[in-house]
Scaffold this motif. Structure first.
Motif, PDB file in Angstrom:
ATOM      1  N   GLU A  87     -11.677  16.182  10.379  1.00 19.66           N
ATOM      2  CA  GLU A  87     -11.472  16.643   9.194  1.00 19.66           C
ATOM      3  C   GLU A  87     -10.166  17.351   9.240  1.00 19.66           C
ATOM      4  O   GLU A  87      -8.950  17.443   8.358  1.00 19.66           O
ATOM      5  N   ALA A  88      -9.929  18.218  10.109  1.00 19.57           N
ATOM      6  CA  ALA A  88      -8.940  19.225  10.513  1.00 19.57           C
ATOM      7  C   ALA A  88      -7.624  18.643  10.631  1.00 19.57           C
ATOM      8  O   ALA A  88      -6.584  18.815  10.188  1.00 19.57           O
ATOM      9  N   ALA A  89      -8.040  17.575  11.524  1.00 20.40           N
ATOM     10  CA  ALA A  89      -6.850  16.689  12.039  1.00 20.40           C
ATOM     11  C   ALA A  89      -6.271  15.926  10.666  1.00 20.40           C
ATOM     12  O   ALA A  89      -5.014  15.914  10.475  1.00 20.40           O
ATOM     13  N   ILE A  90      -6.897  15.493   9.802  1.00 17.88           N
ATOM     14  CA  ILE A  90      -6.591  14.751   8.664  1.00 17.88           C
ATOM     15  C   ILE A  90      -5.717  15.712   7.825  1.00 17.88           C
ATOM     16  O   ILE A  90      -4.478  15.238   7.135  1.00 17.88           O
ATOM     17  N   LYS A  91      -6.183  17.033   7.621  1.00 14.81           N
ATOM     18  CA  LYS A  91      -5.400  17.923   6.757  1.00 14.81           C
ATOM     19  C   LYS A  91      -4.039  18.238   7.263  1.00 14.81           C
ATOM     20  O   LYS A  91      -2.953  18.117   6.636  1.00 14.81           O
ATOM     21  N   ARG A  92      -3.776  18.098   8.885  1.00 10.85           N
ATOM     22  CA  ARG A  92      -2.574  18.281   9.379  1.00 10.85           C
ATOM     23  C   ARG A  92      -1.684  16.812   8.986  1.00 10.85           C
ATOM     24  O   ARG A  92      -0.620  17.234   8.836  1.00 10.85           O
ATOM     25  N   LEU A 110       0.700  -1.088   0.170  1.00 16.94           N
ATOM     26  CA  LEU A 110      -0.126   0.077  -0.016  1.00 16.94           C
ATOM     27  C   LEU A 110       1.041   1.229  -0.026  1.00 16.94           C
ATOM     28  O   LEU A 110       0.722   2.279  -0.775  1.00 16.94           O
ATOM     29  N   ARG A 111       2.020   1.172   0.971  1.00 15.74           N
ATOM     30  CA  ARG A 111       2.787   2.413   0.857  1.00 15.74           C
ATOM     31  C   ARG A 111       3.503   2.698  -0.519  1.00 15.74           C
ATOM     32  O   ARG A 111       3.466   3.560  -0.823  1.00 15.74           O
ATOM     33  N   LYS A 112       3.914   1.628  -1.137  1.00 19.79           N
ATOM     34  CA  LYS A 112       4.495   1.827  -2.413  1.00 19.79           C
ATOM     35  C   LYS A 112       3.638   2.289  -3.492  1.00 19.79           C
ATOM     36  O   LYS A 112       4.228   3.388  -4.136  1.00 19.79           O
ATOM     37  N   LYS A 113       2.500   1.810  -3.121  1.00 20.35           N
ATOM     38  CA  LYS A 113       1.438   2.249  -4.433  1.00 20.35           C
ATOM     39  C   LYS A 113       1.090   3.666  -4.240  1.00 20.35           C
ATOM     40  O   LYS A 113       1.102   4.374  -5.154  1.00 20.35           O
ATOM     41  N   VAL A 114       0.823   3.891  -2.812  1.00 24.57           N
ATOM     42  CA  VAL A 114       0.268   5.257  -2.620  1.00 24.57           C
ATOM     43  C   VAL A 114       1.265   6.457  -2.981  1.00 24.57           C
ATOM     44  O   VAL A 114       1.060   7.429  -3.718  1.00 24.57           O
ATOM     45  N   PHE A 115       2.554   5.993  -2.487  1.00 26.76           N
ATOM     46  CA  PHE A 115       3.409   7.235  -2.925  1.00 26.76           C
ATOM     47  C   PHE A 115       4.025   7.061  -4.350  1.00 26.76           C
ATOM     48  O   PHE A 115       4.619   7.823  -4.919  1.00 26.76           O
ATOM     49  N   GLY A 116       4.123   5.765  -5.146  1.00 25.00           N
ATOM     50  CA  GLY A 116       4.361   6.044  -6.276  1.00 25.00           C
ATOM     51  C   GLY A 116       3.248   6.530  -7.216  1.00 25.00           C
ATOM     52  O   GLY A 116       3.578   6.919  -8.240  1.00 25.00           O
ATOM     53  N   LEU A 117       2.034   6.791  -6.648  1.00 23.79           N
ATOM     54  CA  LEU A 117       0.999   7.227  -7.607  1.00 23.79           C
ATOM     55  C   LEU A 117       1.010   8.821  -7.424  1.00 23.79           C
ATOM     56  O   LEU A 117       0.242   9.645  -8.002  1.00 23.79           O
ATOM     57  N   HIS A 118       1.700   9.271  -6.169  1.00 24.62           N
ATOM     58  CA  HIS A 118       1.760  10.507  -5.778  1.00 24.62           C
ATOM     59  C   HIS A 118       0.501  10.907  -5.389  1.00 24.62           C
ATOM     60  O   HIS A 118       0.028  12.279  -5.489  1.00 24.62           O
ATOM     61  N   VAL A 119      -0.463   9.926  -4.871  1.00 25.42           N
ATOM     62  CA  VAL A 119      -1.755  10.407  -4.378  1.00 25.42           C
ATOM     63  C   VAL A 119      -1.719  11.491  -3.509  1.00 25.42           C
ATOM     64  O   VAL A 119      -2.504  12.177  -3.094  1.00 25.42           O
ATOM     65  N   LEU A 120      -0.624  11.315  -2.637  1.00 26.55           N
ATOM     66  CA  LEU A 120      -0.521  12.055  -1.510  1.00 26.55           C
ATOM     67  C   LEU A 120      -0.250  13.591  -1.785  1.00 26.55           C
ATOM     68  O   LEU A 120      -0.576  14.595  -0.956  1.00 26.55           O
ATOM     69  N   TYR A 121      -0.101  14.002  -3.147  1.00 31.12           N
ATOM     70  CA  TYR A 121      -0.005  15.405  -3.276  1.00 31.12           C
ATOM     71  C   TYR A 121      -1.403  15.997  -4.142  1.00 31.12           C
ATOM     72  O   TYR A 121      -1.602  16.981  -4.584  1.00 31.12           O
ATOM     73  N   TYR A 162      -1.845  14.895   6.872  1.00 29.47           N
ATOM     74  CA  TYR A 162      -1.696  14.946   5.389  1.00 29.47           C
ATOM     75  C   TYR A 162      -0.476  15.808   5.005  1.00 29.47           C
ATOM     76  O   TYR A 162       0.585  15.583   4.377  1.00 29.47           O
ATOM     77  N   ASP A 163      -0.461  16.924   5.723  1.00 34.44           N
ATOM     78  CA  ASP A 163       0.746  18.207   5.565  1.00 34.44           C
ATOM     79  C   ASP A 163       2.055  17.441   6.111  1.00 34.44           C
ATOM     80  O   ASP A 163       3.068  17.599   5.614  1.00 34.44           O
ATOM     81  N   ILE A 164       1.885  16.513   7.178  1.00 32.50           N
ATOM     82  CA  ILE A 164       3.080  15.813   7.732  1.00 32.50           C
ATOM     83  C   ILE A 164       3.398  14.789   6.792  1.00 32.50           C
ATOM     84  O   ILE A 164       4.765  14.575   6.381  1.00 32.50           O
ATOM     85  N   ALA A 165       2.294  13.958   6.639  1.00 32.37           N
ATOM     86  CA  ALA A 165       2.691  12.740   5.749  1.00 32.37           C
ATOM     87  C   ALA A 165       3.606  13.055   4.462  1.00 32.37           C
ATOM     88  O   ALA A 165       4.369  12.253   3.871  1.00 32.37           O
ATOM     89  N   LYS A 166       3.129  14.316   3.856  1.00 32.40           N
ATOM     90  CA  LYS A 166       3.749  14.510   2.528  1.00 32.40           C
ATOM     91  C   LYS A 166       5.321  14.703   2.565  1.00 32.40           C
ATOM     92  O   LYS A 166       6.004  14.216   1.727  1.00 32.40           O
ATOM     93  N   THR A 167       5.619  14.837   3.708  1.00 29.56           N
ATOM     94  CA  THR A 167       7.233  15.341   3.855  1.00 29.56           C
ATOM     95  C   THR A 167       8.068  13.916   4.433  1.00 29.56           C
ATOM     96  O   THR A 167       9.150  13.997   4.764  1.00 29.56           O
TER      97      THR A 167
END
Length: 280
Positions: free
Chosen positions: A210-215, A177-188, A217-222
């Protein structure tokens, strides 16, 4: 604004609970228990898997059970399992996320399937299918799974290594899952993440809003995903470094197979050490 619990400690801990879900037997037993820890300053992610058969004393009672029944037995209120995981790991649980396998199936199909590196052959002649018991088998190596196959792979109990093999299977799916999600750049693409999350709402119980999900997400991208740390606490008899051992213990009027620390039934020091040092 947007500060998550745990950021002040530089360690955000999320207890992930995976359940079979309806219509499977014992739908709310949390057979997957993972403490996900994020260290924002170093952008690291650690995953600590705890075994479902770990023997625990029920908080506030002179009674015992396996850790995977605490959530179900408490009416799917996370308070007991949260308290117990905090005691076992000496880590504060900031958030929890309970998810059933139907969610995994939907995510995998949304992502167009997964390439999973299967660690061991699976031959399960007694897999509970829609029309009674059927055969489910997968050879080790790279395998392409759709959502249904991932769900079956996560549920099967008949690998050579028993429960320890199941934990390795879970890790293999997480890795895929990790490889797929980050390979697709879904996180961006935050709207995609938010829509997947909303699609899964009926399969998820959580205190992450939802506010926590956004935060998150911002951390997960990095996060640097090639350095994700995975630790499995188990009692695999073939592994001399395993910190647990198996024994039989009377539960519910019958003799049950459970896992306990080698140093004593409720001596969690060795697990705490792994949890404490996961980023070192």
């Amino acid at each position: 604004e947007g500060i998550l619990k745990g950021e002040d400690r530089d360690r955000i801990n999320v207890l992930f609970l995976g359940m079979p879900g309806v219509p499977h037997p014992a739908p709310f037993l949390t057979d997957t228990l993972i403490l996900l820890s994020v260290k924002p300053t170093t952008r690291e992610l650690g995953l600590l898997s705890l075994p479902r058969d770990l023997l625990v004393q029920i908080p506030g009672q002179n009674a015992y059970t396996k850790i995977n029944s605490l959530y179900h037995a408490h009416g799917r209120d996370p308070a007991l399992i949260r308290e117990k995981v905090e005691e076992i790991t000496s880590q504060r649980v900031d958030y929890y996320l309970a998810m059933d396998l139907g969610a995994i199936e939907q995510v995998v199909d949304t992502l167009g399937g997964l390439n999973v590196l299967v660690p061991e052959d699976v031959n399960d002649p007694r897999f509970p299918g829609e029309n009674g018991l059927e055969m489910f088998s997968v050879e080790k190596g790279w395998r392409y799974f759709d959502g249904t196959t991932v769900q079956r792979y996560l549920r099967t109990r008949h690998s050579e290594g028993g429960d320890f093999a199941r934990m390795r299977q879970q890790q293999a799916v997480l890795e895929a899952l990790r490889k797929k999600v980050f390979g697709l750049h879904v996180l961006y693409d935050f709207p995609t993440i938010a829509s997947i999350y909303r699609t899964l709402a009926s399969h998820i119980q959580t205190d992450i809003d939802e506010a926590a999900i956004k935060r998150f997400y911002d951390i997960a991208k990095t996060i640097s995903y090639d350095t994700v740390i995975q630790k499995v606490v188990d009692g695999d008899p073939n592994d001399p470094d395993s910190i647990l051992k198996s024994k039989t213990f009377p539960l519910g009027g019958a003799s049950a197979f459970v896992l306990v620390p080698k140093t004593g039934d409720f001596d969690y020091y060795s697990i705490r050490e792994v949890a404490e040092k996961i980023f070192e």
